[in-house]
Scaffold this motif. Structure first.
Motif, PDB file in Angstrom:
ATOM      1  N   MET A   1       0.847  -1.199   0.000  1.00 18.78           N
ATOM      2  CA  MET A   1       0.000   0.000   0.000  1.00 18.78           C
ATOM      3  C   MET A   1       0.883   1.250   0.000  1.00 18.78           C
ATOM      4  N   SER A   2       0.584   2.212  -0.859  1.00 19.16           N
ATOM      5  CA  SER A   2       1.428   3.409  -0.932  1.00 19.16           C
ATOM      6  C   SER A   2       1.125   4.340   0.248  1.00 19.16           C
ATOM      7  N   SER A   3       2.175   5.059   0.676  1.00 15.60           N
ATOM      8  CA  SER A   3       1.988   5.960   1.817  1.00 15.60           C
ATOM      9  C   SER A   3       1.182   7.168   1.369  1.00 15.60           C
ATOM     10  N   PRO A   4       0.347   7.736   2.273  1.00 14.39           N
ATOM     11  CA  PRO A   4      -0.452   8.907   1.883  1.00 14.39           C
ATOM     12  C   PRO A   4       0.435  10.144   1.719  1.00 14.39           C
ATOM     13  N   TYR A   5      -0.153  11.173   1.134  1.00 18.04           N
ATOM     14  CA  TYR A   5       0.522  12.467   1.008  1.00 18.04           C
ATOM     15  C   TYR A   5       0.085  13.360   2.168  1.00 18.04           C
ATOM     16  N   TYR A   6       0.983  14.251   2.585  1.00 16.11           N
ATOM     17  CA  TYR A   6       0.709  15.110   3.736  1.00 16.11           C
ATOM     18  C   TYR A   6       0.962  16.570   3.407  1.00 16.11           C
ATOM     19  N   GLU A   7       0.289  17.435   4.183  1.00 14.61           N
ATOM     20  CA  GLU A   7       0.643  18.844   4.233  1.00 14.61           C
ATOM     21  C   GLU A   7       1.219  19.095   5.618  1.00 14.61           C
ATOM     22  N   VAL A   8       2.306  19.861   5.669  1.00 16.59           N
ATOM     23  CA  VAL A   8       2.916  20.263   6.946  1.00 16.59           C
ATOM     24  C   VAL A   8       2.757  21.779   7.033  1.00 16.59           C
ATOM     25  N   ALA A   9       2.223  22.282   8.149  1.00 15.75           N
ATOM     26  CA  ALA A   9       1.885  23.712   8.192  1.00 15.75           C
ATOM     27  C   ALA A   9       2.008  24.310   9.587  1.00 15.75           C
ATOM     28  N   PRO A 131      10.852  24.468  -0.328  1.00 19.99           N
ATOM     29  CA  PRO A 131       9.683  23.605  -0.555  1.00 19.99           C
ATOM     30  C   PRO A 131       8.383  24.191   0.003  1.00 19.99           C
ATOM     31  N   LEU A 132       8.475  25.423   0.541  1.00 20.76           N
ATOM     32  CA  LEU A 132       7.319  26.011   1.234  1.00 20.76           C
ATOM     33  C   LEU A 132       6.664  27.135   0.441  1.00 20.76           C
ATOM     34  N   VAL A 133       5.396  27.334   0.743  1.00 12.93           N
ATOM     35  CA  VAL A 133       4.685  28.512   0.276  1.00 12.93           C
ATOM     36  C   VAL A 133       4.182  29.237   1.537  1.00 12.93           C
ATOM     37  N   ILE A 134       4.340  30.548   1.564  1.00 11.02           N
ATOM     38  CA  ILE A 134       3.876  31.343   2.707  1.00 11.02           C
ATOM     39  C   ILE A 134       2.780  32.266   2.191  1.00 11.02           C
ATOM     40  N   GLN A 135       1.578  32.077   2.714  1.00  8.74           N
ATOM     41  CA  GLN A 135       0.451  32.923   2.327  1.00  8.74           C
ATOM     42  C   GLN A 135       0.179  33.912   3.454  1.00  8.74           C
ATOM     43  N   MET A 136       0.034  35.166   3.085  1.00 13.46           N
ATOM     44  CA  MET A 136      -0.264  36.213   4.055  1.00 13.46           C
ATOM     45  C   MET A 136      -1.458  36.976   3.499  1.00 13.46           C
ATOM     46  N   GLU A 161      -0.197  31.566   6.681  1.00 16.79           N
ATOM     47  CA  GLU A 161      -0.092  30.098   6.609  1.00 16.79           C
ATOM     48  C   GLU A 161       1.254  29.773   5.975  1.00 16.79           C
ATOM     49  N   VAL A 162       2.073  29.041   6.716  1.00 14.76           N
ATOM     50  CA  VAL A 162       3.371  28.582   6.199  1.00 14.76           C
ATOM     51  C   VAL A 162       3.215  27.092   5.975  1.00 14.76           C
ATOM     52  N   LYS A 163       3.318  26.625   4.716  1.00 21.02           N
ATOM     53  CA  LYS A 163       3.047  25.206   4.479  1.00 21.02           C
ATOM     54  C   LYS A 163       3.800  24.666   3.277  1.00 21.02           C
ATOM     55  N   THR A 164       3.824  23.355   3.186  1.00 24.64           N
ATOM     56  CA  THR A 164       4.467  22.702   2.049  1.00 24.64           C
ATOM     57  C   THR A 164       3.697  23.077   0.787  1.00 24.64           C
ATOM     58  N   ALA A 165       4.432  23.396  -0.282  1.00 23.84           N
ATOM     59  CA  ALA A 165       3.804  23.875  -1.518  1.00 23.84           C
ATOM     60  C   ALA A 165       3.057  22.763  -2.244  1.00 23.84           C
ATOM     61  N   SER A 166       3.513  21.531  -2.066  1.00 27.06           N
ATOM     62  CA  SER A 166       2.831  20.404  -2.715  1.00 27.06           C
ATOM     63  C   SER A 166       2.766  19.231  -1.740  1.00 27.06           C
ATOM     64  N   PRO A 167       1.832  18.298  -1.973  1.00 27.78           N
ATOM     65  CA  PRO A 167       1.710  17.159  -1.060  1.00 27.78           C
ATOM     66  C   PRO A 167       3.038  16.413  -0.919  1.00 27.78           C
ATOM     67  N   VAL A 183       9.338  24.318   8.072  1.00 25.04           N
ATOM     68  CA  VAL A 183       8.355  25.273   8.615  1.00 25.04           C
ATOM     69  C   VAL A 183       8.809  25.812   9.971  1.00 25.04           C
ATOM     70  N   VAL A 184       9.500  24.976  10.760  1.00 26.10           N
ATOM     71  CA  VAL A 184      10.004  25.429  12.070  1.00 26.10           C
ATOM     72  C   VAL A 184      11.076  26.509  11.873  1.00 26.10           C
ATOM     73  N   GLU A 185      11.850  26.380  10.788  1.00 20.33           N
ATOM     74  CA  GLU A 185      12.867  27.396  10.473  1.00 20.33           C
ATOM     75  C   GLU A 185      12.213  28.768  10.269  1.00 20.33           C
ATOM     76  N   VAL A 186      11.068  28.792   9.570  1.00 21.33           N
ATOM     77  CA  VAL A 186      10.333  30.052   9.361  1.00 21.33           C
ATOM     78  C   VAL A 186       9.806  30.566  10.700  1.00 21.33           C
ATOM     79  N   GLN A 187       9.336  29.646  11.539  1.00 20.70           N
ATOM     80  CA  GLN A 187       8.848  30.029  12.879  1.00 20.70           C
ATOM     81  C   GLN A 187       9.954  30.753  13.655  1.00 20.70           C
ATOM     82  N   LEU A 188      11.171  30.231  13.571  1.00 21.02           N
ATOM     83  CA  LEU A 188      12.303  30.839  14.285  1.00 21.02           C
ATOM     84  C   LEU A 188      12.681  32.190  13.665  1.00 21.02           C
TER      85      LEU A 188
END
Length: 201
Positions: A1-9, A131-136, A161-167, A183-188
């Protein structure tokens, strides 16, 4: 079974008075910046209430369209319940499915057994950072007569919203930890100016 795709935000919000300082800092640490204006329509299954009564979270379907590009089509996407805070204390990690739709995505969603629940317009800025997109953005209300967006009041809160640009897949070659660290790097980078945190939506 293939692993699912995720968003990290990670998510945050701030008042208009801090816009310039936050805009400057994000721009400084991003590769590109563009204006952003999107329309998002949220759908829920026609039996969503029955699912809630049975203590099940209905899977919402979202349709998104970029209004800054007349050629852009709709993207349909859906999130599942975020992984537990124990598994990922630093960021929101949730399974994410997405597909491009040619033609009328809103009718297509209805054909799948979904009903429209709400719609919002978001206007602001879009940044790319690796690998991130930042929406303001600020949310715009919808005029009930014309269904067109009404410009946000100057006091309207800004959302980030700071998140991965693609799954992203969690594999040995690309462990989720890479995206979490990004994303933690942006937080810092934003520390002291903007509080970015995980959110259980």
């Amino acid at each position: 079974m293939s692993s699912p795709y995720y968003e990290v935000a990670l998510f945050g919000e701030f008042f208009s008075k801090d816009l310039k300082a936050i805009l400057n800092r994000i721009t400084l640490h991003s590769e590109s910046a563009h204006s952003m204006h999107v329309r998002e329509v949220v759908f829920e299954p026609f039996d969503a209430q029955q699912q809630r009564d049975a203590a099940t979270d209905p899977v919402m379907l979202r349709a998104k369209k970029d209004l800054t590009d007349p050629e852009s089509g709709w993207i349909l996407y859906s999130y599942l319940k975020p992984e537990s805070v124990r598994a990922h204390p630093e960021a929101t990690v949730r399974p994410w499915a997405t597909c491009q739709v040619i033609g009328d995505a809103l009718s297509f969603a209805c054909t799948l057994g979904y009903v429209r629940r709400s719609q919002i317009y978001k206007r602001g800025y879009l940044f790319r950072r690796g690998p991130l997109v930042i929406q303001m953005f600020q949310q715009e209300q919808v005029d009930p007569k014309t269904q067109q967006p009404i410009p946000a009041h100057t006091d309207t809160l800004w959302e980030v919203e700071v998140k991965t640009a693609s799954p992203t897949r969690n594999t040995q070659e690309t462990p989720l930890k890479i995206a979490v660290n990004a994303v933690v790097e942006v937080q810092l980078l934003m520390k002291g100016l903007l509080d970015l945190r995980r959110q259980d939506l």
